[in-house]
Design an enzyme around this catalytic site. Structure first.
Site, short mmCIF file in Angstrom:
data_model
loop_
_atom_site.label_atom_id
_atom_site.label_comp_id
_atom_site.label_asym_id
_atom_site.label_seq_id
_atom_site.Cartn_x
_atom_site.Cartn_y
_atom_site.Cartn_z
CB SER A 191 -0.77 0.00 1.31
OG SER A 191 -1.58 1.25 1.48
CE1 TYR A 205 -5.05 -1.92 3.13
CE2 TYR A 205 -4.18 0.33 3.41
CZ TYR A 205 -4.50 -0.79 2.65
OH TYR A 205 -4.09 -0.88 1.21
#
Length: 315
Positions: A191, A205
């Site tokens: 990410s 996350y």
């Protein structure tokens, strides 16, 4: 009589000459950097992915980035093992892949990566195929930005299992076969949040994706001499269900745009940001903003789209 440029320089002081030299050197370095970026982003040929093996395993292939990467693999003639939790969606994407390339061979493995991972089922699915590429793409984030204490135990564990436990265990299960053959590629989809100083309201996350980035770097160092290429790709915003609040724009890629770029980067480096506009955004942010400003801006931007709940109102 006018002096030539060379003669003019002869009469300059050493400090002026040093300044001119430094300026010319900086300009040349910047020019070469631009040329290198243009080559890497637009001109560099992609690797022959079949050299790793004729089959690719991809998790989370029924939507978004995973689905479009599967499509790109199929266009390049690679056979696919599709790992997902919804058999109906797996069958649907399988039909779409056959429309893209009728010659492609497909296997599906039904597995819920947020729960107990049935590694034996996956190992059995690949034991008789020339498996060369593993794409750990499946990812999970909280649907809305929330403070960590609001996330809840169940959601926290699901994010940890999908983003951290699953790719770790699947890699551990399939890596020995790559080592036996002396070739393979492991692509971990991370990410862009891990390329920022912080990413508040998505703490679990971003934390799990930070693990994936470091995990990938370590594996790359461990296995690059044994024919295994390990890479972590860290996309910024892509218009998927996970980023449903954003629509496609200059800096927000479509899944198809990202996937096409992603395959171009396989085989080059342990870490990359494949989509060129994402790289440009990171360069601009890193060049013109300090860490404190980035932290402040990130907090404000995410907090502005955060849905206020009862717990927020008590704070």
């Amino acid at each position: 009589m006018e002096l030539s440029t060379f003669d003019s320089l002869r009469y300059q002081s050493p400090f002026v000459l040093l300044a001119i030299s430094l300026g010319a050197t900086s300009a040349l370095r910047f020019f070469l950097l631009v040329l290198k970026c243009l080559y890497v982003l637009f001109l560099r040929p992609s690797k022959n992915l079949a050299k790793y093996g004729r089959w690719a395993v991809i998790t989370g292939p029924t939507d978004g980035i995973g689905k479009e990467m599967a499509m790109e693999f199929a266009r390049k003639g690679l056979n696919l093992v599709l790992v997902g939790r919804n058999p109906e969606k797996l069958n649907k994407v399988s039909a779409e892949l056959r429309e893209v390339n009728s010659a492609v061979k497909l296997k599906t493995v039904v597995m819920d990566l947020s729960d107990e991972i049935q590694l034996r089922v996956l190992i059995d699915a690949v034991k008789d195929v020339d498996m060369g590429i593993l794409v750990n793409n499946a990812g999970l984030a909280n649907e809305d930005p929330v403070h960590f204490h609001q996330l809840g135990e169940d959601t926290t564990m699901k994010i940890v299992n999908v983003n951290l436990v699953a790719p770790t265990m699947i890699t551990a299960a399939l890596l020995p076969e790559m080592l036996r053959k002396g070739r393979g590629a492991i692509i971990n989809v991370g990410s862009g949040s891990t390329d920022l100083p912080s990413f508040p309201f998505y703490s679990v996350y971003a934390g799990t994706k930070g693990y994936i980035k470091q995990f990938s770097k370590n594996l790359h160092i461990e296995y690059k001499q044994r024919g295994i290429h390990v890479q972590c790709q860290t996309p910024n915003l892509v218009a998927t269900k996970m980023a449903s609040m954003f629509s496609c724009s200059f800096f927000v890629a479509t899944p198809s745009q990202y996937a096409s770029s992603a395959l171009q980067w396989i085989g080059y480096g342990w870490h990359c940001k494949p989509y060129w506009a994402h790289s440009l955004a990171d360069y601009l942010v890193g060049t013109f903003l300090t860490e404190n400003v980035i932290n402040w801006a990130t907090y404000r931007i995410i907090n502005n789209i955060k849905k206020s709940g009862p717990e927020d109102q008590k704070m």
